[in-house]
Design a protein around this motif. Structure first.
Motif, mmCIF file in Angstrom:
data_model
loop_
_atom_site.group_PDB
_atom_site.id
_atom_site.type_symbol
_atom_site.label_atom_id
_atom_site.label_comp_id
_atom_site.label_asym_id
_atom_site.label_seq_id
_atom_site.Cartn_x
_atom_site.Cartn_y
_atom_site.Cartn_z
ATOM 1 N N GLY A 77 0.821 -1.215 0.000
ATOM 2 C CA GLY A 77 0.000 0.000 0.000
ATOM 3 C C GLY A 77 0.851 1.259 0.000
ATOM 4 O O GLY A 77 0.565 2.222 -0.724
ATOM 5 N N ASP A 78 1.911 1.248 0.794
ATOM 6 C CA ASP A 78 2.829 2.390 0.842
ATOM 7 C C ASP A 78 3.500 2.598 -0.514
ATOM 8 O O ASP A 78 3.671 3.733 -0.968
ATOM 9 C CB ASP A 78 3.874 2.145 1.931
ATOM 10 N N MET B 146 2.364 1.715 -3.537
ATOM 11 C CA MET B 146 1.404 2.254 -4.510
ATOM 12 C C MET B 146 1.271 3.772 -4.338
ATOM 13 O O MET B 146 1.258 4.520 -5.313
ATOM 14 C CB MET B 146 0.041 1.585 -4.326
ATOM 15 N N GLY B 147 1.182 4.203 -3.088
ATOM 16 C CA GLY B 147 1.032 5.628 -2.829
ATOM 17 C C GLY B 147 2.251 6.423 -3.245
ATOM 18 O O GLY B 147 2.135 7.500 -3.857
ATOM 19 N N ASN C 33 -2.062 7.365 4.842
ATOM 20 C CA ASN C 33 -2.636 7.638 3.523
ATOM 21 C C ASN C 33 -3.997 8.322 3.606
ATOM 22 O O ASN C 33 -4.487 8.847 2.604
ATOM 23 C CB ASN C 33 -2.743 6.339 2.720
ATOM 24 N N ARG D 102 6.916 -3.290 -4.552
ATOM 25 C CA ARG D 102 7.058 -1.883 -4.916
ATOM 26 C C ARG D 102 6.998 -1.686 -6.423
ATOM 27 O O ARG D 102 6.549 -0.648 -6.908
ATOM 28 C CB ARG D 102 8.403 -1.369 -4.399
ATOM 29 N N SER E 236 2.628 -2.875 -7.822
ATOM 30 C CA SER E 236 2.090 -1.513 -7.735
ATOM 31 C C SER E 236 1.977 -0.821 -9.087
ATOM 32 O O SER E 236 1.479 0.308 -9.170
ATOM 33 C CB SER E 236 2.971 -0.663 -6.809
ATOM 34 N N SER F 162 -1.154 1.012 -10.455
ATOM 35 C CA SER F 162 -1.635 2.133 -9.650
ATOM 36 C C SER F 162 -2.167 3.272 -10.517
ATOM 37 O O SER F 162 -3.137 3.951 -10.141
ATOM 38 C CB SER F 162 -0.524 2.650 -8.727
ATOM 39 N N PHE G 260 -8.304 6.204 -5.049
ATOM 40 C CA PHE G 260 -6.985 5.579 -5.126
ATOM 41 C C PHE G 260 -6.366 5.432 -3.741
ATOM 42 O O PHE G 260 -5.841 4.360 -3.388
ATOM 43 C CB PHE G 260 -6.072 6.420 -6.023
ATOM 44 N N TRP G 261 -6.408 6.489 -2.928
ATOM 45 C CA TRP G 261 -5.787 6.416 -1.595
ATOM 46 C C TRP G 261 -6.542 5.468 -0.676
ATOM 47 O O TRP G 261 -5.935 4.822 0.187
ATOM 48 C CB TRP G 261 -5.678 7.818 -0.997
ATOM 49 N N THR H 148 -5.185 2.064 -1.551
ATOM 50 C CA THR H 148 -3.856 1.811 -0.974
ATOM 51 C C THR H 148 -3.957 1.343 0.475
ATOM 52 O O THR H 148 -3.130 0.532 0.937
ATOM 53 C CB THR H 148 -2.961 3.064 -1.027
ATOM 54 N N ALA I 190 -3.035 -2.688 2.046
ATOM 55 C CA ALA I 190 -2.071 -2.836 3.135
ATOM 56 C C ALA I 190 -2.538 -3.853 4.171
ATOM 57 O O ALA I 190 -1.716 -4.361 4.949
ATOM 58 C CB ALA I 190 -1.828 -1.480 3.808
#
Length: 447
Positions: free
Chosen positions: A256-257, A259-260, A321, A383, A387, A390, A402-403, A406, A410
């Motif tokens: 998740g991190d 993707m962001g 996020n 990563r 991702s 994304s 989107f957020w 993410t 996670a």
């Protein structure tokens, strides 16, 4: 940690970070951290500024694929001696000096590639830079683990992550400031070229810290070389209880991190923030968030222990996020950009230190480069390839959606961590040595 503060105050708390080898780990971190940011954060900002669509930008993250495959050539870095240079400066430092010279050239050429005109040339130099950066990481990670004694591993890892984040900061904010017309206006070629000078801190650290512990000669016969170089590191790791579950956890923990991080800068550009606004907030908030988050990493581990620290830091990174989702909903808001960047820098700084210490503890001192490369390669798959859609997620659901996505992706990593924890697979003691390797490790420690 509290006892140390009570006995010696702030000075006693800070002193372990300022010992020679943790400081060397900090310098190594600067050189390790800057190329990845050039290939992710700065690259995505650059591509968005020259009009590349966000779907293409999402898949451009796939150009960092060498990070996911570095375990394939890590055994060679572990064992192959460079003629003349290895005998002069040692195995780790010989490889470091050669790779960094090539990396400097590659970063400079990447900056000069003009992706808006020559996307293929840009892709070639991005892949070349990723390959050389991944190779540099193999060397630096192994060298760092080997020069840090067990008593300094947590503080040295925290300092390394501080250096890594400093390299991220220089490559992100510094390169954009150099290249932007609202900054120094030097253009992307010179901006990337000057940032390539970040190879120098690792050279200074290597000259200062001396050779690593891993300076043993290769077996003379080919069968022995292959078994020692390729077979043994993987065999030793996969014989451990829970090895497959551990690798799966490493794969998805920071998805998740990741993707962001990949789509943050394109969102900043799309929301209409100027280069000046972006640079001002990152220079102030980003720097202090970086300092605070990384400094909290080692105390966080000491306070919670490895299992709880992994869970809490993962939860914090996921919840951070929320601030970006609010920023996306608010639109062009300097206040919420300030809040979001501050939250991300602090939580990510803690999380990276905890996660890197965990991975360092899993790497066996007899096979440092190969096993650590295996672990970080799996982390890089999350990563890089997991991702890459994304951009499509952002296109389909908008930035707020989107957020939210993410944060949802996670959750499986946290659930798997709970399973590992309950089964006793989360290690708190670092760097086990296999049977047959204790003699050369003891000799290296004696040096």
């Amino acid at each position: 940690m509290a006892d140390a503060v009570a006995r010696g105050g702030f000075g006693a708390t800070v002193a372990p970070y300022l010992r020679p080898r943790p400081v060397a780990a900090f310098l190594l971190g600067i050189s390790s951290g800057f190329p990845l940011t050039l290939l992710l954060g700065t690259m995505t900002f650059w591509l968005a500024k020259v009009g590349i669509d966000k779907k293409t930008i999402g898949f451009a993250i796939g150009l960092t694929t060498p990070y996911t495959l570095k375990f394939l050539w890590a055994p060679l870095i572990d064992r192959i001696r460079l003629p003349g240079l290895t005998a002069l400066v040692g195995q780790r430092r010989a490889w470091l000096f050669v790779v960094q010279a090539l990396l400097f050239v590659s970063v400079w050429m990447l900056g000069a590639s003009q992706p808006e005109l020559h996307l293929g040339v840009f892709a070639f130099w991005a892949i070349a830079t990723a390959f050389l950066s991944a190779t540099q990481d193999i060397v630096i990670d192994a060298y760092r683990i080997e020069i840090l004694p067990d008593a300094e591993l947590a503080h040295g890892t925290a300092m390394n992550q501080f250096g890594y984040r400093t390299g991220n900061f220089i490559a992100g904010v510094g390169t954009i400031a150099l290249a932007s017309s609202e900054g120094f206006g030097l253009g992307w070629a010179l901006g990337y070229g000057l940032t390539a000078l970040c190879v120098l801190p690792a050279i200074f650290a290597a000259l200062w810290a001396g050779p690593g512990l891993h300076e043993r000669a290769m077996p003379r016969d080919r069968a022995g070389w292959f078994a020692d170089t390729v077979v043994s590191p993987f065999r030793e790791f996969f014989r451990r209880r829970g090895a497959i579950l551990i690798l799966l956890f490493v794969l998805i923990y920071k998805l998740g991190d990741a993707m962001g991080q990949g789509m943050l800068n394109p969102m900043i550009v799309e929301l209409g923030f100027s280069d000046t606004e972006f640079l001002a907030i990152n220079k102030v908030v980003g720097l202090w968030g970086l300092l605070l988050g990384t400094a909290l990493g080692a105390p966080f581990l000491a306070w919670l222990g490895m299992g709880r620290a992994l869970f809490v830091s993962g939860l914090l990174m996921m919840l951070s996020n929320v601030s970006f989702a609010i920023l996306a909903a608010k639109g062009h808001s300097n206040t919420w950009l300030f809040i979001a960047v501050a939250t991300e820098q602090v939580t990510s700084g803690i999380g990276l230190t905890v996660f890197a210490t965990y991975l360092s503890g899993l790497a066996n001192l007899a096979y440092t480069a190969t096993q650590f490369a295996l672990l970080t390669s799996f982390a890089a798959v999350g990563r890089t390839w997991l991702s890459t859609p994304s951009g499509y997620v952002a296109e389909a659901y908008g930035w707020v959606g989107f957020w939210v996505v993410t944060m949802i992706v996670a959750l499986p990593g946290l659930a798997l961590l709970w399973v590992l924890w309950k089964r006793g697979f989360v290690v708190d003691r670092a760097r086990q040595v296999p049977a047959g390797a204790s003699e050369w490790v003891a000799e290296a420690d004696a040096r």
